[in-house]
Design an enzyme around this catalytic site. Structure first.
Site, PDB file in Angstrom:
ATOM      1  N   GLY A   1       0.826  -1.202   0.000  1.00 38.93           N
ATOM      2  CA  GLY A   1       0.000   0.000   0.000  1.00 38.93           C
ATOM      3  C   GLY A   1       0.855   1.244   0.000  1.00 38.93           C
ATOM      4  N   GLY A   2       0.527   2.175   0.900  1.00 41.00           N
ATOM      5  CA  GLY A   2       1.235   3.455   0.954  1.00 41.00           C
ATOM      6  C   GLY A   2       2.729   3.306   1.172  1.00 41.00           C
TER       7      GLY A   2
ATOM      8  N   GLY B   1      24.700   4.452 -33.027  1.00 40.72           N
ATOM      9  CA  GLY B   1      24.169   5.394 -32.038  1.00 40.72           C
ATOM     10  C   GLY B   1      24.681   5.079 -30.656  1.00 40.72           C
ATOM     11  N   ALA B   2      24.918   3.786 -30.413  1.00 40.23           N
ATOM     12  CA  ALA B   2      25.371   3.388 -29.078  1.00 40.23           C
ATOM     13  C   ALA B   2      26.747   3.993 -28.775  1.00 40.23           C
ATOM     14  CB  ALA B   2      25.409   1.872 -28.976  1.00 40.23           C
TER      15      ALA B   2
END
Ligand code: HXC
Length: 510
Positions: free
Chosen positions: A169-170, A404-405
């Site tokens: 949850g939170g 591009g790499a």
């Protein structure tokens, strides 16, 4: 006076007992330590100063006024790790399942405010059942206050979350906004909604471990950066991590005395690259051989293994390492690798940690799965991260730097400060065979001719010299001298000053 002191000690003892002997025994039986035991292990001995140990919740719904435990499910305070100040909060599962009430949230936000104001890292140890169900919106509001502070502190002080039990949850959103999340194998799990809700909504049957255990979050989801075997190991590793990190974005990076000679030569590196350019080798060998004492704190080692990121030191000072891993998918960049490395690069840039990039990359991974999955945008994250970074950037191409790499991996064109290559480097738009087959498509029928075209392309580009002729590489260095050259470069760049144009904030392709 003695009587008052005794009263104080009695109240302290009551608070330290948390949820009581039965719940503490249950915690231990699950292989977990209590909140205070964890804090003791994490911090330097005797350095913990606890705050708010008498704070209680103020809820009167559902008979809660009759059920109060001092501390209200979270232990907060500050202490030191190897002498440096850190703030800490540790959820106490023995008290209302560590769930967050309004008062509990106030304790955490007090610590967050102090950490931010006093510019020191904050670490949260999570072991909790989410919002205090009896408190309703007061608990939800408390979470909101914590989240807001996470965001304001982001990029100013390091924020670390350690998941050491349930986290639901939170409780999951605050860790998700911190810099790093670590988990304990088998005893921790994190999810927004648990197995019961999943069953109700989607009719899927899953265990907590399958839904959100360390095995899932360190590999598939990449939510967690690393997992360790038990509480003690995890906390000791957190001490090790803190030693790498500066206290804030304005404090100097830690510098620890180093006995490992920064100019150390390693002859074995001259034979690291195999004769066959398609044969893999382990980039981690290079990392361990150039780092001080071979010490490397890897982040996300179980996810996107085709790229390696983590902290090391050179000359006693922290560096961030980003490296392609030829052993996995030939070191290609895919969406996962791009996101993983981009986030790490941005962390280093936030906290002024120099980045050393080790390149052996055949390109981006082709295919529909990648394109449909948003490779363009994920790849752009890494490009954006390297290009916006103003910290010292040192790049070494060991072998392939294709397409591009090549540009993305901290090349000269995106403000690499020092760009080195080994003599074995090949820098081109693509591999020689692919290149020749495109340029000379009409000659594909003639095998011998194509072979000679491949050879021509190889002769021209399968080396570092063309890039060096243009000044895209500052120097071609011998493998054995790598540590010395990088260490010297880091020293030279120590006072680097580079500022990007003023902006409210950038718009990285999320
Ligand atoms: C109050 C809680 C609690 C909670 C646990 N406890 N969760 N009390 N609020 N959220 C208490 C239990 O009553 C119990 O008290 C003790 O903690 C231990 O819980 P157990 O259930 O006995 O332990 P275990 O079997 O280990 O299960 C742990 C658990 C489970 C998986 C965490 O307790 C659970 O599912 N809790 C609820 C989780 C949840 O749904 N939380 C709300 C999420 S919604 P005693 O007195 O018996 O020791 C949320 C919204 C926030 O957080 C959104 C903000 C954006």
């Amino acid at each position: 006076m003695q009587e008052i002191i005794e009263k104080l000690e009695a109240r302290r003892a009551e608070a330290r007992a948390g949820g009581g002997a039965r719940r503490t025994a249950a915690q231990h039986a699950r292989g977990k330590l209590t909140a205070r035991e964890r804090v003791e292990i994490f911090l330097d001995e005797g350095s913990f100063e606890e705050f708010d140990m008498f704070v209680e919740h103020r809820s009167t719904d559902f008979g809660m006024e009759k059920s109060k435990i001092p501390g209200d499910g979270v232990v907060t305070g500050w202490g030191t790790v190897n002498g440096r100040v850190v703030y800490v909060f540790a959820k106490d599962f023995t008290v209302f399942g560590g769930s967050l009430s309004e008062s509990h949230a106030r304790k955490i936000t007090k610590i967050q405010d102090m950490a931010l104001q006093n510019r020191a890292p904050i670490i949260g140890l999570f072991d909790a059942g989410g919002a205090r169900i009896q408190e309703g919106v007061n608990a939800l509001g408390g979470y909101g206050e914590v989240f807001q502070r996470n965001v304001l502190a982001s990029g100013v002080i390091p924020q670390i979350s350690v998941i050491m039990g349930p986290c639901a949850g939170g409780d999951v959103y605050s860790p998700a906004m911190t810099d790093f999340i670590f988990m304990v194998r088998d005893t921790s799990y994190m999810f927004v909604t648990g197995p019961d809700v999943v069953k109700t909504v989607t009719n899927e049957t899953v265990t907590a471990e399958e839904l959100g255990g360390a095995s899932v979050h360190t590999t598939r989801s990449s939510i967690a950066d690393k997992a360790f075997d038990n509480d003690v190991e995890t906390l000791l590793q957190m001490r090790r991590l803190i030693d790498f990190l500066p206290s804030s974005n304005t404090s100097a990076i830690p510098e620890i005395p180093c006995l490992d000679d920064a100019e150390r030569i390693d002859i074995s590196l001259d034979t690291l690259i195999p004769a066959n350019p398609n044969q893999p080798y382990d980039m981690k060998e290079l990392i361990h051989k150039i780092a001080d004492d071979g010490d490397f704190f890897e982040i996300q080692e179980a996810h996107a293994k085709n790229i390696i990121v983590g902290f090391a030191r050179m000359g006693g000072r922290t560096i961030g390492i980003v490296a392609n891993q030829p052993l996995v998918l030939a070191g290609v960049i895919d969406s996962d690798a791009a996101r993983k490395a981009a986030r790490f690069v941005r962390f280093c840039d936030c906290f002024n940690i120099p980045i050393v990039t080790l390149v052996d990359v055949p390109g981006f991974l082709p295919g529909t799965a990648q394109e449909y999955g948003g490779l363009i945008k994920h790849g752009a994250k890494l490009l954006f991260a390297f290009a916006e970074a103003t910290v010292p950037k040192i790049t070494l191409i060991t072998r392939k730097g294709y397409g591009g790499a090549y540009v993305v991996m901290s090349s000269k064109h995106i403000r690499g400060d020092l760009n080195y290559a080994w003599p074995s480097a090949e820098i081109a738009v693509m591999g020689s065979r692919g290149a020749a087959e495109i340029i000379y498509r009409s000659e594909l029928g003639d095998k011998d001719l194509i072979a000679s075209r491949v050879k021509d392309y190889e002769d021209r580009f399968a080396n570092p010299f063309v890039a060096a002729e243009r000044g895209f590489l500052d120097e071609i260095i011998t493998p054995h001298s790598t540590r010395k050259r990088i260490a010297r470069a880091l020293d030279m760049l120590r006072n680097k000053e580079l500022k990007n144009p003023w902006k409210k904030h950038d718009n990285i392709p999320l």
